[in-house]
Write a protein that holds these residues in place. Structure first.
Motif, PDB file in Angstrom:
ATOM      1  N   THR A 134     116.582 -20.359 -34.675  1.00  0.00           N
ATOM      2  CA  THR A 134     115.819 -20.055 -33.473  1.00  0.00           C
ATOM      3  C   THR A 134     116.327 -20.913 -32.323  1.00  0.00           C
ATOM      4  O   THR A 134     117.080 -21.870 -32.529  1.00  0.00           O
ATOM      5  N   LEU A 135     115.929 -20.550 -31.136  1.00  0.00           N
ATOM      6  CA  LEU A 135     116.286 -21.294 -29.929  1.00  0.00           C
ATOM      7  C   LEU A 135     115.037 -22.018 -29.434  1.00  0.00           C
ATOM      8  O   LEU A 135     114.001 -21.391 -29.207  1.00  0.00           O
ATOM      9  N   ILE A 136     115.138 -23.324 -29.302  1.00  0.00           N
ATOM     10  CA  ILE A 136     114.020 -24.099 -28.789  1.00  0.00           C
ATOM     11  C   ILE A 136     114.394 -24.632 -27.413  1.00  0.00           C
ATOM     12  O   ILE A 136     115.542 -24.985 -27.146  1.00  0.00           O
ATOM     13  N   VAL A 137     113.418 -24.659 -26.551  1.00  0.00           N
ATOM     14  CA  VAL A 137     113.621 -25.113 -25.174  1.00  0.00           C
ATOM     15  C   VAL A 137     112.694 -26.291 -24.917  1.00  0.00           C
ATOM     16  O   VAL A 137     111.615 -26.393 -25.514  1.00  0.00           O
ATOM     17  N   PRO A 138     113.103 -27.193 -24.040  1.00  0.00           N
ATOM     18  CA  PRO A 138     112.202 -28.311 -23.714  1.00  0.00           C
ATOM     19  C   PRO A 138     110.941 -27.807 -23.025  1.00  0.00           C
ATOM     20  O   PRO A 138     110.903 -26.708 -22.463  1.00  0.00           O
ATOM     21  N   GLY A 139     109.917 -28.634 -23.056  1.00  0.00           N
ATOM     22  CA  GLY A 139     108.653 -28.274 -22.406  1.00  0.00           C
ATOM     23  C   GLY A 139     108.722 -28.484 -20.900  1.00  0.00           C
ATOM     24  O   GLY A 139     107.991 -29.311 -20.348  1.00  0.00           O
ATOM     25  N   ARG A 140     109.622 -27.726 -20.254  1.00  0.00           N
ATOM     26  CA  ARG A 140     109.807 -27.904 -18.809  1.00  0.00           C
ATOM     27  C   ARG A 140     108.562 -27.464 -18.044  1.00  0.00           C
ATOM     28  O   ARG A 140     108.178 -28.101 -17.061  1.00  0.00           O
ATOM     29  N   ARG A 141     107.974 -26.375 -18.464  1.00  0.00           N
ATOM     30  CA  ARG A 141     106.787 -25.879 -17.758  1.00  0.00           C
ATOM     31  C   ARG A 141     105.649 -26.874 -17.845  1.00  0.00           C
ATOM     32  O   ARG A 141     104.967 -27.154 -16.847  1.00  0.00           O
ATOM     33  N   ARG A 142     105.437 -27.425 -19.022  1.00  0.00           N
ATOM     34  CA  ARG A 142     104.370 -28.419 -19.161  1.00  0.00           C
ATOM     35  C   ARG A 142     104.666 -29.674 -18.357  1.00  0.00           C
ATOM     36  O   ARG A 142     103.761 -30.275 -17.767  1.00  0.00           O
ATOM     37  N   ALA A 143     105.950 -30.070 -18.315  1.00  0.00           N
ATOM     38  CA  ALA A 143     106.300 -31.253 -17.530  1.00  0.00           C
ATOM     39  C   ALA A 143     106.058 -31.025 -16.045  1.00  0.00           C
ATOM     40  O   ALA A 143     105.566 -31.922 -15.335  1.00  0.00           O
ATOM     41  N   LEU A 144     106.390 -29.836 -15.549  1.00  0.00           N
ATOM     42  CA  LEU A 144     106.155 -29.549 -14.136  1.00  0.00           C
ATOM     43  C   LEU A 144     104.664 -29.462 -13.826  1.00  0.00           C
ATOM     44  O   LEU A 144     104.224 -29.898 -12.744  1.00  0.00           O
ATOM     45  N   LEU A 145     103.889 -28.909 -14.740  1.00  0.00           N
ATOM     46  CA  LEU A 145     102.446 -28.844 -14.524  1.00  0.00           C
ATOM     47  C   LEU A 145     101.825 -30.245 -14.503  1.00  0.00           C
ATOM     48  O   LEU A 145     100.937 -30.536 -13.691  1.00  0.00           O
ATOM     49  N   ARG A 146     102.293 -31.110 -15.393  1.00  0.00           N
ATOM     50  CA  ARG A 146     101.791 -32.492 -15.371  1.00  0.00           C
ATOM     51  C   ARG A 146     102.185 -33.202 -14.083  1.00  0.00           C
ATOM     52  O   ARG A 146     101.392 -33.968 -13.511  1.00  0.00           O
ATOM     53  N   LEU A 147     103.413 -32.940 -13.621  1.00  0.00           N
ATOM     54  CA  LEU A 147     103.834 -33.540 -12.356  1.00  0.00           C
ATOM     55  C   LEU A 147     102.986 -33.032 -11.198  1.00  0.00           C
ATOM     56  O   LEU A 147     102.596 -33.820 -10.312  1.00  0.00           O
ATOM     57  N   LEU A 148     102.687 -31.744 -11.183  1.00  0.00           N
ATOM     58  CA  LEU A 148     101.859 -31.193 -10.118  1.00  0.00           C
ATOM     59  C   LEU A 148     100.455 -31.784 -10.137  1.00  0.00           C
ATOM     60  O   LEU A 148      99.915 -32.161  -9.087  1.00  0.00           O
ATOM     61  N   ALA A 149      99.860 -31.894 -11.333  1.00  0.00           N
ATOM     62  CA  ALA A 149      98.521 -32.479 -11.423  1.00  0.00           C
ATOM     63  C   ALA A 149      98.530 -33.943 -10.996  1.00  0.00           C
ATOM     64  O   ALA A 149      97.621 -34.404 -10.280  1.00  0.00           O
ATOM     65  N   PHE A 150      99.552 -34.678 -11.413  1.00  0.00           N
ATOM     66  CA  PHE A 150      99.634 -36.090 -11.012  1.00  0.00           C
ATOM     67  C   PHE A 150      99.827 -36.222  -9.503  1.00  0.00           C
ATOM     68  O   PHE A 150      99.225 -37.101  -8.863  1.00  0.00           O
ATOM     69  N   THR A 151     100.646 -35.353  -8.912  1.00  0.00           N
ATOM     70  CA  THR A 151     100.872 -35.417  -7.471  1.00  0.00           C
ATOM     71  C   THR A 151      99.600 -35.131  -6.695  1.00  0.00           C
ATOM     72  O   THR A 151      99.281 -35.816  -5.706  1.00  0.00           O
ATOM     73  N   LEU A 152      98.845 -34.116  -7.121  1.00  0.00           N
ATOM     74  CA  LEU A 152      97.594 -33.802  -6.434  1.00  0.00           C
ATOM     75  C   LEU A 152      96.600 -34.954  -6.528  1.00  0.00           C
ATOM     76  O   LEU A 152      95.935 -35.299  -5.540  1.00  0.00           O
ATOM     77  N   ALA A 153      96.517 -35.577  -7.704  1.00  0.00           N
ATOM     78  CA  ALA A 153      95.588 -36.692  -7.857  1.00  0.00           C
ATOM     79  C   ALA A 153      95.988 -37.871  -6.969  1.00  0.00           C
ATOM     80  O   ALA A 153      95.143 -38.498  -6.308  1.00  0.00           O
ATOM     81  N   VAL A 154      97.282 -38.161  -6.934  1.00  0.00           N
ATOM     82  CA  VAL A 154      97.741 -39.278  -6.107  1.00  0.00           C
ATOM     83  C   VAL A 154      97.527 -38.988  -4.625  1.00  0.00           C
ATOM     84  O   VAL A 154      97.112 -39.859  -3.853  1.00  0.00           O
ATOM     85  N   LEU A 155      97.785 -37.746  -4.198  1.00  0.00           N
ATOM     86  CA  LEU A 155      97.591 -37.407  -2.791  1.00  0.00           C
ATOM     87  C   LEU A 155      96.125 -37.462  -2.393  1.00  0.00           C
ATOM     88  O   LEU A 155      95.793 -37.885  -1.267  1.00  0.00           O
ATOM     89  N   VAL A 156      95.245 -37.042  -3.269  1.00  0.00           N
ATOM     90  CA  VAL A 156      93.818 -37.120  -2.950  1.00  0.00           C
ATOM     91  C   VAL A 156      93.385 -38.572  -2.783  1.00  0.00           C
ATOM     92  O   VAL A 156      92.659 -38.931  -1.842  1.00  0.00           O
ATOM     93  N   VAL A 157      93.828 -39.429  -3.694  1.00  0.00           N
ATOM     94  CA  VAL A 157      93.481 -40.848  -3.580  1.00  0.00           C
ATOM     95  C   VAL A 157      94.098 -41.457  -2.325  1.00  0.00           C
ATOM     96  O   VAL A 157      93.451 -42.221  -1.594  1.00  0.00           O
ATOM     97  N   ALA A 158      95.365 -41.111  -2.046  1.00  0.00           N
ATOM     98  CA  ALA A 158      96.016 -41.651  -0.850  1.00  0.00           C
ATOM     99  C   ALA A 158      95.330 -41.164   0.418  1.00  0.00           C
ATOM    100  O   ALA A 158      95.174 -41.925   1.386  1.00  0.00           O
ATOM    101  N   PHE A 159      94.912 -39.910   0.456  1.00  0.00           N
ATOM    102  CA  PHE A 159      94.217 -39.384   1.633  1.00  0.00           C
ATOM    103  C   PHE A 159      92.868 -40.076   1.830  1.00  0.00           C
ATOM    104  O   PHE A 159      92.490 -40.413   2.968  1.00  0.00           O
ATOM    105  N   ALA A 160      92.148 -40.296   0.735  1.00  0.00           N
ATOM    106  CA  ALA A 160      90.861 -40.981   0.858  1.00  0.00           C
ATOM    107  C   ALA A 160      91.045 -42.407   1.358  1.00  0.00           C
ATOM    108  O   ALA A 160      90.289 -42.889   2.232  1.00  0.00           O
TER     109      ALA A 160
END
Length: 233
Positions: A84-110
């Protein structure tokens, strides 16, 4: 005048004007001793893995036992041999990065809003400079998170793996960058399962795989029903 030799006992009548030189004793010369045979070259190793992330693994079938490195699997317990062909969890990594970025921006804005409101009461000229500090810190934090946690996952290659599933939980996994070694080894193991007298031994270059960073396993689609549950790995 050159003297002639007497008659030789084994060569009667061997006299004349040409000097006779007797044969050396012992018959024909003894051939030189044959040295030990050269060592047999090891089995050809499969390519397809980079040198810095690969390991040489012995795969063999002897006496109805499949050896993958130091692990032994009875062929009678092998339930499936597949590729079989296995691929890295790129989608999950990008989703985690997006969630982390939103959390950091909210804290920085506050923090920026709180800093501006508190400093605006005393010095309106420095309020813009004090509000930019949290934003810069947020950008640097997101950049560090991307380099440490996201970029290593994005740069991992897709891998072609050979899986040997048994009747129990253990599973053997060998991975390559190209599909040909996996297909050839799958065919060799399958022939050994079908033919009880078949045995083989090969050395393969397999990439070390951290399955936690790859999407590995069967994908099942469920249509209909109620209350379906699953386990996220």
């Amino acid at each position: 005048m050159q003297p002639t030799d007497p008659t030789h006992p084994t060569d009667p009548g061997r006299t004349g004007r040409v000097p006779y030189v007797p044969r050396p004793p012992g018959g024909p010369p003894t051939p030189p001793p044959v040295g030990p045979a050269p060592p047999v070259a090891p089995p050809t190793a499969y390519s397809g893995a980079s040198a810095d992330s690969s390991a040489t693994i012995r795969v063999a079938v002897t006496n109805r036992i499949l050896w993958v490195g130091q692990a032994a699997y009875p062929l009678a317990n092998v339930a499936r041999v597949g590729t079989t062909l296995i691929v890295p969890g790129r989608r999950r990594a990008l989703l985690r990065l997006l969630a982390f970025t939103l959390a950091v921006l909210v804290v920085a804005f506050a923090i920026s809003q709180a800093t501006r409101s508190s400093s605006g009461l005393y010095d309106s000229g420095s309020s813009s400079g004090s509000g930019a500090g949290p934003v810069i810190s947020a950008v640097l934090t997101v950049a560090v998170y991307f380099l440490i946690f996201t970029w290593p996952v994005l740069r991992r290659p897709d891998l072609h793996v050979l899986t040997v599933d048994t009747a129990g939980p253990p599973t053997a996994v060998l991975a390559w960058l190209v599909p040909q070694p996996a297909l050839e080894l799958q065919a060799a193991i399958t022939r050994a399962i079908e033919n009880p007298q078949a045995e083989f031994q090969q050395l393969v270059q397999s990439i070390t795989v951290d399955l936690r960073q790859y999407q590995f396993g069967d994908s099942v689609n469920i249509y209909g029903g109620q209350g379906n549950t699953g386990v996220s790995k």
